[in-house]
Design an enzyme around this catalytic site. Structure first.
Site, PDB file in Angstrom:
ATOM      1  N   HIS A  19      69.494  57.732   0.067  1.00 12.29           N
ATOM      2  CA  HIS A  19      70.273  56.872   0.117  1.00 12.29           C
ATOM      3  C   HIS A  19      71.876  57.124   0.152  1.00 12.29           C
ATOM      4  O   HIS A  19      72.382  57.374  -0.888  1.00 12.29           O
ATOM      5  CB  HIS A  19      70.055  55.369  -0.150  1.00 12.29           C
ATOM      6  CG  HIS A  19      70.841  54.639  -0.174  1.00 12.29           C
ATOM      7  ND1 HIS A  19      71.782  54.031  -0.674  1.00 12.29           N
ATOM      8  CD2 HIS A  19      70.549  54.061   1.482  1.00 12.29           C
ATOM      9  CE1 HIS A  19      71.916  52.699   0.554  1.00 12.29           C
ATOM     10  NE2 HIS A  19      71.689  52.834   1.702  1.00 12.29           N
TER      11      HIS A  19
ATOM     12  N   GLU B  55      75.304  55.390   1.291  1.00  6.16           N
ATOM     13  CA  GLU B  55      75.770  54.364   1.878  1.00  6.16           C
ATOM     14  C   GLU B  55      77.325  54.673   2.507  1.00  6.16           C
ATOM     15  O   GLU B  55      77.809  54.830   0.848  1.00  6.16           O
ATOM     16  CB  GLU B  55      75.807  52.455   1.357  1.00  6.16           C
ATOM     17  CG  GLU B  55      77.545  52.546   1.168  1.00  6.16           C
ATOM     18  CD  GLU B  55      77.179  51.387   3.142  1.00  6.16           C
ATOM     19  OE1 GLU B  55      75.902  50.657   3.532  1.00  6.16           O
ATOM     20  OE2 GLU B  55      77.563  52.139   4.233  1.00  6.16           O
TER      21      GLU B  55
ATOM     22  N   HIS C 105      71.592  52.523   8.823  1.00  8.01           N
ATOM     23  CA  HIS C 105      71.447  51.582   8.964  1.00  8.01           C
ATOM     24  C   HIS C 105      73.269  51.513   9.656  1.00  8.01           C
ATOM     25  O   HIS C 105      74.113  52.224   9.395  1.00  8.01           O
ATOM     26  CB  HIS C 105      71.606  50.756   7.526  1.00  8.01           C
ATOM     27  CG  HIS C 105      70.162  50.433   8.148  1.00  8.01           C
ATOM     28  ND1 HIS C 105      69.645  48.913   6.465  1.00  8.01           N
ATOM     29  CD2 HIS C 105      68.904  51.555   7.727  1.00  8.01           C
ATOM     30  CE1 HIS C 105      68.032  48.788   6.788  1.00  8.01           C
ATOM     31  NE2 HIS C 105      67.644  50.083   7.363  1.00  8.01           N
TER      32      HIS C 105
ATOM     33  N   GLU D 296      68.205  50.995  11.985  1.00 10.32           N
ATOM     34  CA  GLU D 296      68.530  48.882  11.840  1.00 10.32           C
ATOM     35  C   GLU D 296      68.869  48.513  13.709  1.00 10.32           C
ATOM     36  O   GLU D 296      67.822  48.836  14.213  1.00 10.32           O
ATOM     37  CB  GLU D 296      69.781  48.723  11.052  1.00 10.32           C
ATOM     38  CG  GLU D 296      69.587  47.785  10.498  1.00 10.32           C
ATOM     39  CD  GLU D 296      70.676  47.167   9.546  1.00 10.32           C
ATOM     40  OE1 GLU D 296      70.335  45.978   8.892  1.00 10.32           O
ATOM     41  OE2 GLU D 296      71.203  47.072   9.362  1.00 10.32           O
TER      42      GLU D 296
ATOM     43  N   GLU E 229      67.092  41.062   5.520  1.00 10.06           N
ATOM     44  CA  GLU E 229      67.705  41.201   5.346  1.00 10.06           C
ATOM     45  C   GLU E 229      68.879  40.124   4.992  1.00 10.06           C
ATOM     46  O   GLU E 229      68.822  39.275   3.840  1.00 10.06           O
ATOM     47  CB  GLU E 229      69.258  42.234   4.485  1.00 10.06           C
ATOM     48  CG  GLU E 229      69.490  42.927   5.554  1.00 10.06           C
ATOM     49  CD  GLU E 229      70.631  44.040   6.161  1.00 10.06           C
ATOM     50  OE1 GLU E 229      70.104  44.660   5.276  1.00 10.06           O
ATOM     51  OE2 GLU E 229      71.406  43.947   6.854  1.00 10.06           O
TER      52      GLU E 229
HETATM   53  C1  NOJ Z   1      73.699  47.579   5.074  1.00  9.87           C
HETATM   54  C2  NOJ Z   1      71.997  47.924   4.457  1.00  9.87           C
HETATM   55  O1  NOJ Z   1      70.839  47.280   5.886  1.00  9.87           O
HETATM   56  C3  NOJ Z   1      71.081  47.452   4.098  1.00  9.87           C
HETATM   57  O2  NOJ Z   1      69.602  48.094   3.758  1.00  9.87           O
HETATM   58  C4  NOJ Z   1      71.368  48.212   2.088  1.00  9.87           C
HETATM   59  O3  NOJ Z   1      71.251  47.720   1.053  1.00  9.87           O
HETATM   60  C5  NOJ Z   1      72.909  47.779   2.525  1.00  9.87           C
HETATM   61  N1  NOJ Z   1      73.548  48.242   3.888  1.00  9.87           N
HETATM   62  C6  NOJ Z   1      73.379  48.455   1.092  1.00  9.87           C
HETATM   63  O4  NOJ Z   1      73.740  49.780   1.881  1.00  9.87           O
HETATM   64 CA    CA Z   2      72.347  45.659   7.989  1.00 11.51          CA
END
Ligand code: NOJ
Ligand code: CA
Length: 691
Positions: free
Chosen positions: A402, A404, A472, A491, A497
């Site tokens: 992952h 971010e 995402h 996404e 979510e």
């Molecule tokens: C937004 C993403 O859509 C989600 O899946 C993720 O958990 C969070 N960002 C953190 O990266």
């Molecule tokens: Ca998102």
């Protein structure tokens, strides 16, 4: 070529010098001859086109052209210097997908234009006409008169013929995570969606919509607008002139420049696509967008295989744990990762996603100074990355990385090689990336040319390290998965979510019956289905998932993605017999049949798993309960299958009784008919396993 007609007629128009002007119309038909595209120059040499379907106008006379920086617009004074036609009928293989082979069958028309004035700039327009719609794009040939092209805006028009029913999201330059509105074209009011309290970024400068945007005409024709092969260009929103029912391209811009796109000739724009089908279900069948992309540039993609996955994810969205360690409830611990690995291994699930494994999360959402914060190499000290990967391998499970980025692009760009190399060393073959927040450098938007290049280059680089990408907060899907199959999913919509934390109550029951006919036309979706604890107790008092549990199962079939998450907490799966469907369901398909559906109401899809010949069916409905009769004619003839039917219980209801589910077994063949009884916000999932 008999399917391509060229009609030239002369209209006498007396101008000042009593000369006669020539108006040339060039026409091209779809292979089945139902769709007809005409191209012509107006009296003042403006390029225009028109589209009909079975002789009825679908797109009326619409102009094509560009405004350029510091030089006159490329919009009129053109003459046709040459036209070329071509036909293609080929079949290509998807490495994984909704089907094994795809037919790419179209007639093509290229019109070479040149300005009649002293500038004499050249511009080509290429149309590809399919049985299920039209794609067209601009080609800027190499030329001395036009070396650098600085596009202030592209002015591609789509003149509608009536006030169609439309399923739309606002033309946000930063995010597609909006609810769909169903309205007439004349009622589109994107600017009323500007304030979106659940999002860390959103910018809607115009009354425009994002694509795919889908419409239904009074005659029942379905039309969906999008784009294909978005490369080194800005994403296109469609500005809506509600009075004249006119859509016009509005490219995403940047505050750092006074233009939208900068390129050097020769280059081509993305394809502007219009899918045109009689039935709603045929929109899902259509492979027009992916077909308009180039064949694969990745010689060997065998290192990635489609998979189901679990992960340390939903628990953060519920607030059970957190991404950051300082919170005192860190989710990504070695121990927790091992629990998910064990659960995946036991349940025929290949992957485990671990979010919050790396340092930096203490400084994530809400911080302006996000550059230099996230580290894509260094794990928190309670997460032993190497041990987790070793343990996963021992259990036959793959860890999903992952990243971010927090939209701090410089930081990610700097570390990308090292981060992907680490993955390669660990034999981790996929990454979920994220772009939450306003883009740094300030002034850029998620969907502008600068970011389009970032997303594409990240995926191309990832492929060099045998890494597949699931972004995402991404740029929209435009079928590039054909060219770069390592772009596995993304996404780019309001995902699951939102049900965990959106202040507006989450995604309503009609959301996914709309998504299937809009966002899903663009490509695979990482929606993260499979929530069993619908009411989210004890974590969220005021949020819930707005479907039944049976619909959560049906989504594994309805929403296509080569990676499908079993998103709920382990404790919500343990002991629930409905988990058997998630264990069994395939993720890679030989063929797909869309059995029924109407946009925003319901849809039923059956898919045959590659290599096993087993079939799976998913059916979902909006807030209205309904009975749908389906014939199992898609099954192999003279073959008996054991069908396990996961259906809404008698009193099931997305809000009042969402977990009521009945599981029934029966033997079926291709001559069997069944009635699916869907509760409000409900669904049915069926596995057909060959005996
Ligand atoms: C937004 C993403 O859509 C989600 O899946 C993720 O958990 C969070 N960002 C953190 O990266
Ligand atoms: Ca998102």
């Amino acid at each position: 070529m008999k399917t391509i007609l060229k009609i030239v007629f002369f209209i006498g128009i007396y101008c000042f010098y009593s000369c006669i002007k020539e108006v040339t119309t060039t026409t091209i038909l779809s292979p089945n001859q139902k769709i007809n595209v005409s191209f012509f120059l107006s009296e003042n040499g403006e390029p225009q086109y028109k589209i009909t379907h079975k002789s009825k106008t679908v797109i009326d006379t619409s102009a094509l052209g560009f405004d350029l920086k510091d030089v006159p617009s490329l919009a009129k004074n053109f003459k046709i210097i040459k036209t070329k036609t071509n036909s293609t009928d080929e079949t290509w293989k998807m490495p994984w997908g909704e089907q094994e082979t795809v037919r790419n069958h179209y007639n093509e028309l290229t019109i070479e234009l040149q300005e009649k004035n002293t500038l004499a700039r050249k511009l080509n327009i290429v149309f590809k006409v399919y049985d299920d719609g039209v794609g067209f794009r601009y080609e800027f040939p190499k030329q001395e008169q036009l070396k650098e092209v600085i596009i202030v805006d592209e002015n591609t028009q789509f003149q509608l013929t009536d006030d169609h029913t439309t399923w739309w999201i606002p033309g946000d330059w930063d995010i597609y995570e909006h609810l769909y509105t169903t309205s007439k074209v004349s009622e589109i009011d994107a600017l009323s969606k500007v304030n979106h309290e659940s999002l860390a970024q959103t910018y809607i400068p115009e009354n425009a919509v994002n694509t795919p945007v889908t419409m239904k005409t009074a005659d029942g024709l379905h039309i969906s607008f999008h784009e294909a092969a978005l490369i080194d260009y800005s994403g296109m929103t469609l500005k809506v002139d509600t009075e004249n029912l006119l859509l016009q391209s509005e490219l995403v811009g940047s505050e750092r420049t006074d233009y939208k796109v900068k390129r050097t000739t020769p280059f081509t724009t993305p394809w502007r696509t219009i899918q045109i089908t009689e039935k709603a279900t045929e929109l899902i069948d259509s492979k027009l967008i992916v077909n308009l992309n180039e064949p694969s540039k990745i010689a060997d993609i065998s290192w990635f295989t489609p998979m189901k996955y679990t992960g340390i994810w939903w628990e953060m969205h519920l607030g059970k744990s957190s991404w950051d360690k300082a919170s005192g409830k860190h989710g990504a611990t070695t121990e927790n990762a091992k629990a998910f690995i064990d659960f995946s291994a036991k349940n025929n699930i290949k992957g485990v996603l671990v979010e919050g494994w790396n340092t930096g999360w203490e400084h994530w959402i809400g911080f302006e100074d996000r550059e230099g914060v996230f580290d894509f190499i260094t794990p928190y000290d309670d997460y032993d990355l190497h041990e987790v990967v070793r343990y996963a391998k021992e259990k036959g499970v793959e860890i999903i990385m992952h990243h971010e980025t927090s939209a701090a692009i410089g930081t990610y760009d700097k570390q990308m090689d090292k981060a992907y190399q680490l993955m390669k060393d660990l034999e981790i073959h996929s990454v979920k990336s994220g772009y939450v927040g306003k883009i740094i450098p300030k002034g850029e938007y998620h969907h502008g040319q600068w970011m389009v290049n970032h997303y594409n280059n990240a995926a191309i680089k990832a492929a060099e390290y045998e890494v597949a990408v699931n972004a995402h907060e991404p740029i929209k899907a435009t079928g590039l998965r054909r060219t770069y199959p390592n772009i596995i999913s993304r996404e780019g919509l309001r995902g699951q979510e939102f049900n965990a934390w959106a202040a507006d109550g989450g995604n309503p029951p009609e959301h996914l019956p709309i998504v299937a006919f809009t966002r899903m036309l663009a490509g695979p979706i990482d929606y993260t289905p499979g929530i069993f604890n619908i009411k989210l107790t004890p974590y969220k008092e005021t949020n819930q998932v707005n479907t039944t549990i049976a619909q959560q199962l049906a989504l594994y079939v309805v929403i296509y993605s080569p990676i499908q998450m079993a998103a709920d907490l382990i404790e919500n799966y343990e002991g629930n017999p409905a988990l058997q469907f998630i264990r069994d369901v395939g993720v890679d398909w030989k063929q797909t049949k869309v059995l029924n559906g109407e946009v925003g109401d319901f849809v039923t899809i059956a898919r045959e798993e590659r290599n096993t010949g087993n079939w799976f069916l998913g059916s979902i409905t909006d807030e209205n309960p309904r009975n749908l009769e389906v014939s199992l004619t898609f099954l192999e003839p003279n073959t008996t299958y054991t069908a396990t039917i996961y259906k809404d219980g008698k009193e099931a209801h997305w809000d009042k009784n969402p977990t009521a589910i009945e599981i029934e077994h029966m033997e079926v063949t291709s001559t069997t008919k069944i009635t699916l009884k869907l509760a409000a916000g409900g669904g049915t999932a069926i596995s057909f396993i060959k005996k």
